[in-house]
Write an enzyme that holds these catalytic residues in place. Structure first.
Site, PDB file in Angstrom:
ATOM      1  N   ASP A   9      38.321 -20.349 -25.681  1.00  0.00           N
ATOM      2  CA  ASP A   9      37.710 -20.793 -26.620  1.00  0.00           C
ATOM      3  C   ASP A   9      37.453 -19.299 -27.502  1.00  0.00           C
ATOM      4  O   ASP A   9      37.331 -18.400 -27.087  1.00  0.00           O
ATOM      5  CB  ASP A   9      36.161 -21.218 -26.476  1.00  0.00           C
ATOM      6  CG  ASP A   9      36.218 -22.666 -26.047  1.00  0.00           C
ATOM      7  OD1 ASP A   9      37.251 -23.244 -25.830  1.00  0.00           O
ATOM      8  OD2 ASP A   9      35.179 -23.140 -26.261  1.00  0.00           O
ATOM      9  N   ASP A  10      37.201 -19.603 -28.757  1.00  0.00           N
ATOM     10  CA  ASP A  10      36.637 -18.493 -29.790  1.00  0.00           C
ATOM     11  C   ASP A  10      37.781 -17.557 -30.267  1.00  0.00           C
ATOM     12  O   ASP A  10      37.337 -16.618 -31.336  1.00  0.00           O
ATOM     13  CB  ASP A  10      35.508 -17.641 -29.208  1.00  0.00           C
ATOM     14  CG  ASP A  10      34.306 -18.622 -28.899  1.00  0.00           C
ATOM     15  OD1 ASP A  10      34.312 -19.817 -29.127  1.00  0.00           O
ATOM     16  OD2 ASP A  10      33.496 -17.885 -28.137  1.00  0.00           O
ATOM     17  N   HIS A  59      38.055 -25.422 -32.794  1.00  0.00           N
ATOM     18  CA  HIS A  59      36.865 -25.141 -32.390  1.00  0.00           C
ATOM     19  C   HIS A  59      35.854 -24.853 -33.687  1.00  0.00           C
ATOM     20  O   HIS A  59      35.030 -23.946 -33.473  1.00  0.00           O
ATOM     21  CB  HIS A  59      36.959 -23.739 -31.628  1.00  0.00           C
ATOM     22  CG  HIS A  59      35.641 -23.541 -30.570  1.00  0.00           C
ATOM     23  ND1 HIS A  59      34.866 -24.397 -30.016  1.00  0.00           N
ATOM     24  CD2 HIS A  59      35.041 -22.262 -30.375  1.00  0.00           C
ATOM     25  CE1 HIS A  59      34.131 -23.989 -29.296  1.00  0.00           C
ATOM     26  NE2 HIS A  59      33.861 -22.614 -29.389  1.00  0.00           N
ATOM     27  N   HIS A  63      32.081 -21.212 -36.152  1.00  0.00           N
ATOM     28  CA  HIS A  63      31.230 -21.525 -34.852  1.00  0.00           C
ATOM     29  C   HIS A  63      29.920 -21.776 -34.969  1.00  0.00           C
ATOM     30  O   HIS A  63      28.705 -21.365 -34.271  1.00  0.00           O
ATOM     31  CB  HIS A  63      31.540 -20.178 -33.984  1.00  0.00           C
ATOM     32  CG  HIS A  63      31.167 -20.416 -32.437  1.00  0.00           C
ATOM     33  ND1 HIS A  63      30.001 -20.590 -31.834  1.00  0.00           N
ATOM     34  CD2 HIS A  63      32.333 -20.672 -31.612  1.00  0.00           C
ATOM     35  CE1 HIS A  63      30.178 -20.821 -30.657  1.00  0.00           C
ATOM     36  NE2 HIS A  63      31.457 -20.899 -30.518  1.00  0.00           N
ATOM     37  N   TYR A 100      29.493 -24.706 -28.814  1.00  0.00           N
ATOM     38  CA  TYR A 100      28.392 -24.866 -27.525  1.00  0.00           C
ATOM     39  C   TYR A 100      28.587 -26.119 -27.075  1.00  0.00           C
ATOM     40  O   TYR A 100      27.391 -26.398 -26.185  1.00  0.00           O
ATOM     41  CB  TYR A 100      26.749 -24.531 -28.244  1.00  0.00           C
ATOM     42  CG  TYR A 100      27.039 -23.228 -29.360  1.00  0.00           C
ATOM     43  CD1 TYR A 100      26.812 -22.049 -28.717  1.00  0.00           C
ATOM     44  CD2 TYR A 100      27.010 -23.625 -30.737  1.00  0.00           C
ATOM     45  CE1 TYR A 100      26.622 -21.014 -29.634  1.00  0.00           C
ATOM     46  CE2 TYR A 100      26.847 -22.406 -31.472  1.00  0.00           C
ATOM     47  CZ  TYR A 100      26.903 -21.337 -31.059  1.00  0.00           C
ATOM     48  OH  TYR A 100      26.849 -20.186 -31.762  1.00  0.00           O
ATOM     49  N   HIS A 154      36.799 -17.671 -22.497  1.00  0.00           N
ATOM     50  CA  HIS A 154      36.777 -17.130 -23.530  1.00  0.00           C
ATOM     51  C   HIS A 154      37.695 -15.900 -23.615  1.00  0.00           C
ATOM     52  O   HIS A 154      37.515 -15.050 -23.154  1.00  0.00           O
ATOM     53  CB  HIS A 154      35.454 -16.825 -24.088  1.00  0.00           C
ATOM     54  CG  HIS A 154      34.531 -18.030 -24.249  1.00  0.00           C
ATOM     55  ND1 HIS A 154      33.939 -18.595 -23.058  1.00  0.00           N
ATOM     56  CD2 HIS A 154      34.074 -18.773 -25.056  1.00  0.00           C
ATOM     57  CE1 HIS A 154      33.079 -19.432 -23.363  1.00  0.00           C
ATOM     58  NE2 HIS A 154      33.317 -19.830 -24.376  1.00  0.00           N
TER      59      HIS A 154
HETATM   60 NI    NI Z   1      32.824 -20.950 -28.626  1.00  0.00          NI
END
Ligand code: NI
Length: 200
Positions: A9-10, A59, A63, A100, A154
């Protein structure tokens, strides 16, 4: 076949290229839940991920917790990110992981109106972002992984990417094939707004 899905993620970020090299070396596929703002900054690495057989999911753009947004703002976060991925790779995102993992009735209803917006959560939480320890990441994978599992990591953290060779080698030693979430979902007909965290 005993399968598991690694998800990151991210990103994309400064360590994603090195991660792609590791995945290639180990013949492993993964799924990247990208932020639109990072795709815009690094379109080339997203294109490379797709060319090398990885999956790119959504995603959001920046965020936020989608549970705090209006339906129109949720649409903007998802559609703008999918458009950035389409610009980079030729096709939009095929699934959503809410930041989240935050989801409620309103988020599910908003996502049900988006194309290719089934929700992918996870069954193995490495907490890599919190402890920054490759050893703890590996320990979490050893403790929590079951067939059909979805592992959360991540790729924006150096220590998370550092953990990847040992994680892949462990999983492969246990007989797992590392597949994309789409491959894990192959026997399902995923619907926008529906939530998946473990398959099989
Ligand atoms: Ni995230």
């Amino acid at each position: 076949m005993k399968c598991v899905a690694l998800t990151f993620d991210d990103g994309p970020g400064a360590h994603t290229e090195r991660l792609l090299d590791m995945l290639k070396k180990h013949k492993a596929k993964a799924t990247f839940f990208v932020l639109g703002q990072n795709v815009k900054a690094n379109p080339g690495v997203v294109k490379r991920a797709v060319v090398e057989g990885h999956q790119v999911g959504n995603h959001s753009w920046a965020h936020p917790s989608l549970t705090k947004l209006s339906a129109a703002s949720i649409h903007e976060q998802i559609a703008r990110t999918s458009a950035a991925v389409k610009d980079a790779t030729g096709r939009g995102t095929d699934s959503v992981r809410p930041p989240y993992g935050a989801i409620n009735k309103n988020v599910r209803a908003a996502l049900a109106n988006e194309p290719d917006a089934h929700v992918i959560l996870w069954s193995v939480d490495t907490l890599d972002w919190k402890h920054h320890s490759p050893a703890k990441t590996l320990a979490a994978v050893k403790e929590q992984t079951r067939p059909g599992g979805i592992i959360l990591m991540h790729d924006i953290h150096k220590t998370s990417v550092d953990a990847v060779p040992s994680v892949i080698e462990y999983l492969q030693s246990q007989g797992y094939t590392l597949v994309t979430v789409d491959q894990l979902l192959a026997s399902e007909h995923p619907q926008s707004g529906k939530v998946y965290s473990h398959l099989g």
